[in-house]
Design an enzyme around this catalytic site. Structure first.
Site, short mmCIF file in Angstrom:
data_model
loop_
_atom_site.label_atom_id
_atom_site.label_comp_id
_atom_site.label_asym_id
_atom_site.label_seq_id
_atom_site.Cartn_x
_atom_site.Cartn_y
_atom_site.Cartn_z
N HIS A 1 0.88 -1.19 0.00
CA HIS A 1 0.00 0.00 0.00
C HIS A 1 0.91 1.23 0.00
O HIS A 1 1.77 1.36 -0.87
CB HIS A 1 -0.91 -0.12 1.23
CG HIS A 1 -2.05 0.82 1.31
ND1 HIS A 1 -2.43 1.67 0.29
CD2 HIS A 1 -2.94 1.08 2.33
CE1 HIS A 1 -3.48 2.37 0.67
NE2 HIS A 1 -3.81 2.05 1.90
N HIS B 1 -2.35 -2.07 -9.67
CA HIS B 1 -3.31 -1.48 -8.74
C HIS B 1 -4.59 -2.30 -8.77
O HIS B 1 -4.97 -2.82 -9.81
CB HIS B 1 -3.63 -0.03 -9.16
CG HIS B 1 -4.23 0.76 -8.06
ND1 HIS B 1 -5.57 0.76 -7.80
CD2 HIS B 1 -3.65 1.56 -7.13
CE1 HIS B 1 -5.79 1.54 -6.75
NE2 HIS B 1 -4.66 2.03 -6.33
N ASP C 1 2.93 5.57 -6.46
CA ASP C 1 4.17 5.41 -5.70
C ASP C 1 5.40 5.29 -6.58
O ASP C 1 6.52 5.30 -6.08
CB ASP C 1 4.07 4.17 -4.81
CG ASP C 1 3.05 4.36 -3.70
OD1 ASP C 1 3.00 5.47 -3.16
OD2 ASP C 1 2.30 3.42 -3.41
N1 CMC Z 1 4.72 -6.91 -10.39
C1 CMC Z 1 4.56 -8.08 -11.01
N2 CMC Z 1 3.39 -8.74 -11.13
C2 CMC Z 1 2.32 -8.16 -10.57
C3 CMC Z 1 2.38 -6.92 -9.91
C4 CMC Z 1 3.64 -6.27 -9.83
N3 CMC Z 1 3.78 -5.11 -9.21
N4 CMC Z 1 1.16 -6.59 -9.45
C5 CMC Z 1 0.34 -7.57 -9.82
N5 CMC Z 1 1.04 -8.53 -10.50
C6 CMC Z 1 0.48 -9.74 -11.12
C7 CMC Z 1 0.16 -10.79 -10.08
O1 CMC Z 1 1.25 -11.64 -9.86
C8 CMC Z 1 -1.02 -11.48 -10.71
O2 CMC Z 1 -0.51 -12.31 -11.75
P1 CMC Z 1 -1.21 -13.75 -12.01
O3 CMC Z 1 -2.59 -13.41 -12.51
O4 CMC Z 1 -0.34 -14.40 -13.02
O5 CMC Z 1 -1.22 -14.45 -10.67
C9 CMC Z 1 -1.77 -10.34 -11.41
O6 CMC Z 1 -0.76 -9.37 -11.70
C10 CMC Z 1 -2.86 -9.73 -10.58
O7 CMC Z 1 -2.32 -9.35 -9.33
P2 CMC Z 1 -3.11 -9.40 -7.95
O8 CMC Z 1 -2.13 -9.57 -6.82
O9 CMC Z 1 -4.24 -10.37 -8.05
O10 CMC Z 1 -3.73 -7.95 -7.91
P3 CMC Z 1 -4.27 -7.20 -6.64
O11 CMC Z 1 -5.33 -6.29 -7.12
O12 CMC Z 1 -4.63 -8.15 -5.55
O13 CMC Z 1 -3.00 -6.35 -6.12
C11 CMC Z 1 -1.44 -4.63 -5.78
C12 CMC Z 1 -2.83 -5.00 -6.32
C13 CMC Z 1 -1.27 -3.11 -5.78
C14 CMC Z 1 -1.32 -5.10 -4.31
C15 CMC Z 1 -0.37 -5.31 -6.65
O14 CMC Z 1 -0.45 -4.83 -7.98
C16 CMC Z 1 1.05 -5.09 -6.11
O15 CMC Z 1 1.50 -5.87 -5.24
N6 CMC Z 1 1.79 -4.04 -6.61
C17 CMC Z 1 3.10 -3.72 -6.07
C18 CMC Z 1 2.94 -2.91 -4.79
C19 CMC Z 1 2.50 -1.48 -5.08
O16 CMC Z 1 3.03 -0.81 -5.93
N7 CMC Z 1 1.54 -1.02 -4.27
C20 CMC Z 1 1.05 0.37 -4.34
C21 CMC Z 1 -0.36 0.45 -4.77
S1 CMC Z 1 -0.82 2.12 -5.25
C22 CMC Z 1 -0.71 3.07 -3.82
C23 CMC Z 1 -1.82 2.80 -2.92
O17 CMC Z 1 -2.88 3.42 -3.11
O18 CMC Z 1 -1.64 1.99 -2.02
#
Ligand code: CMC
Length: 428
Positions: free
Chosen positions: A268, A307, A363
């Site tokens: 986050h 995201h 971020d």
């Molecule tokens: N790098 C590589 N792969 C990713 C990433 C990433 N940053 N984010 C998502 N994926 C992949 C994930 O592995 C999954 O692949 P598969 O379908 O093959 O399993 C797919 O994309 C969907 O990901 P998810 O985890 O189901 O998506 P989510 O909506 O649960 O997670 C997130 C959203 C923000 C937690 C995630 O994208 C992430 O961990 N990003 C990196 C951390 C980050 O930058 N966070 C800041 C968010 S913006 C600021 C805020 O408001 O907090």
């Protein structure tokens, strides 16, 4: 049959149910009537991570993730970033409308005159070790405010809520800056009421021996815009913590501490800190392709990418990228920007990121600006929390005034052991 409804057939019983659709949503409680027999509890919806559950109705922030749109109270983020100030935007987020001149003056006066913290909080902050994470200090100090302002318990009194709103928006930068100065072993700098919100924050961070701190106008404006961009983001993890804790009628200081704790995590608001660590680890443009390959193999995630809601470019990231150049004119260029731009370029051409709609988020570029201003990475989530405070407060107040809301208390699917008898230790 009502066209705005969903017809569901339970194949266990052959019974059909009609569930009303309102705002493109069905009510989870309407599922409860679907039972196999009279003793049955009724159907529930299972949604870990609340990926498809609306927990509230809100009029504060709209995100259209497919189109990359963000609006506070209907106003596009791009217009607010260009034309507004953080305190005006905070007023908008909290009160629902842009202020008139006199409303804004009064608001600014009230926030400005609540920036001082009780002297005992200084002692409290002094008690942390020199290497304490400033976000841990902020979370603790925000919760500690609740012990200084016991009137904050009167959450049903609009006047009391207003007072705590001023206090929270005003004191978060003071707590943040004091945490920073403590970690640097430097004396605390008291707020300067003649400066703007962002200018005073810079004063409390960086003032040395000069009699009067003069913030650089470019950096002051950059901070103000960064705070605007972070002011609210609907039902994210931190805000959900704010609403969840607020739903038990805790005071707003404790609820903000909980929200900040939610924000702290690297998935986050802590992601901005991780982005910087990642860019440093990559080290040079040549290493970017290999790093992207490793992220694709699942070794780690690209921090600052992806995201839950945006499946398009995060509009905040676009604005931050533009501010970066203005800041670098003053601070000198942060060489990490070249690595970031290359990482974005390669990732946005890569099938893995394209098909999953993973774009840079807020971020991704914010930390590069903060670092250029000589702010340590551990402070990045703290800066996010200052900007997010008006959003937390307004979401909390919306929850309190919403007659449909109740204490947050999700259900579970119990998959543990059935009843069994206690076994004496010697017989196990
Ligand atoms: N790098 C590589 N792969 C990713 C990433 C990433 N940053 N984010 C998502 N994926 C992949 C994930 O592995 C999954 O692949 P598969 O379908 O093959 O399993 C797919 O994309 C969907 O990901 P998810 O985890 O189901 O998506 P989510 O909506 O649960 O997670 C997130 C959203 C923000 C937690 C995630 O994208 C992430 O961990 N990003 C990196 C951390 C980050 O930058 N966070 C800041 C968010 S913006 C600021 C805020 O408001 O907090």
């Amino acid at each position: 049959m009502n066209k705005n409804s969903l017809t569901v057939t339970d194949n266990r019983t052959g019974k059909t149910y009609e569930l009303p659709i309102e705002n493109e949503t069905i009510r989870a409680m309407d599922l409860r009537q679907i039972k196999e027999n009279e003793e049955d509890f009724g159907l529930m919806a299972y949604d870990p991570g609340f990926k498809n559950t609306a927990a509230c109705k809100s009029t504060i922030t709209l995100i259209d993730g497919e189109k990359g749109i963000l609006r506070y109270r209907g106003y596009p983020i791009e217009q607010l970033a260009e034309k507004s100030t953080f305190l005006e935007t905070a007023y908008l987020v909290v009160n629902g409308e842009l202020p008139t001149k006199s409303e804004l003056d009064e608001w600014i006066w009230n926030v400005t005159h609540h920036t001082i913290i009780h002297e005992n909080i200084k002692k409290f902050i002094d008690g942390f070790r020199y290497d304490a994470h400033p976000m841990g200090i902020l979370v603790s100090a925000a919760a500690a405010l609740s012990t200084f302002y016991t009137d904050a318990k009167n959450i049903k009194d609009p006047e009391s809520r207003k007072k705590q709103t001023y206090r929270l928006i005003a004191k978060m930068p003071t707590l943040a800056a004091f945490g920073y100065r403590h970690s640097m072993g430097m004396p605390f700098v008291y707020p300067d009421n003649e400066l703007s919100y962002a200018g005073n924050f810079l004063n409390m961070l960086f003032k040395m021996t000069e009699l009067k701190y003069k913030p650089d106008p470019v950096l002051e404006r950059a901070f103000d815009v960064l705070f605007i961009l972070h002011a609210d983001h609907e039902q994210n993890c931190g805000t959900t913590a704010m609403r969840t804790v607020g739903s038990s009628e805790s005071d707003p200081f404790c609820a903000v501490a909980a929200a900040a704790a939610g924000l702290y995590g690297p998935l986050h608001g802590g992601a901005n800190e991780q982005v910087l660590r990642m860019l440093r680890e990559i080290g040079s443009i040549q290493n970017v392709p290999d790093y992207v390959k490793r992220a694709k193999s699942g070794e780690f995630r690209l921090m600052g990418f992806g995201h839950r809601v945006y499946k398009n470019y995060d509009p905040r990231a676009k604005i931050i990228k533009e501010i970066a150049d203005e800041v670098f004119e003053v601070t000198g260029k942060n060489p990490l920007i070249d690595i970031a731009v290359e990482l974005e370029r390669i990732a946005l051409e890569d099938d893995y990121f394209v098909t999953r709609k993973l774009y840079p988020n807020v971020d991704f570029y914010s930390g590069i600006i903060y670092e250029a201003m000589d702010i340590p990475v551990t402070m990045f989530p703290v800066l996010f929390a200052i900007g997010r405070t008006p959003g937390w407060i307004s979401q909390w107040e919306e929850l309190l005034l919403d007659k449909e809301q109740a204490i947050s208390r999700p259900r579970q699917i119990y998959l543990g052991e059935d009843k069994r008898d206690y076994v004496q230790i010697e017989n196990r």
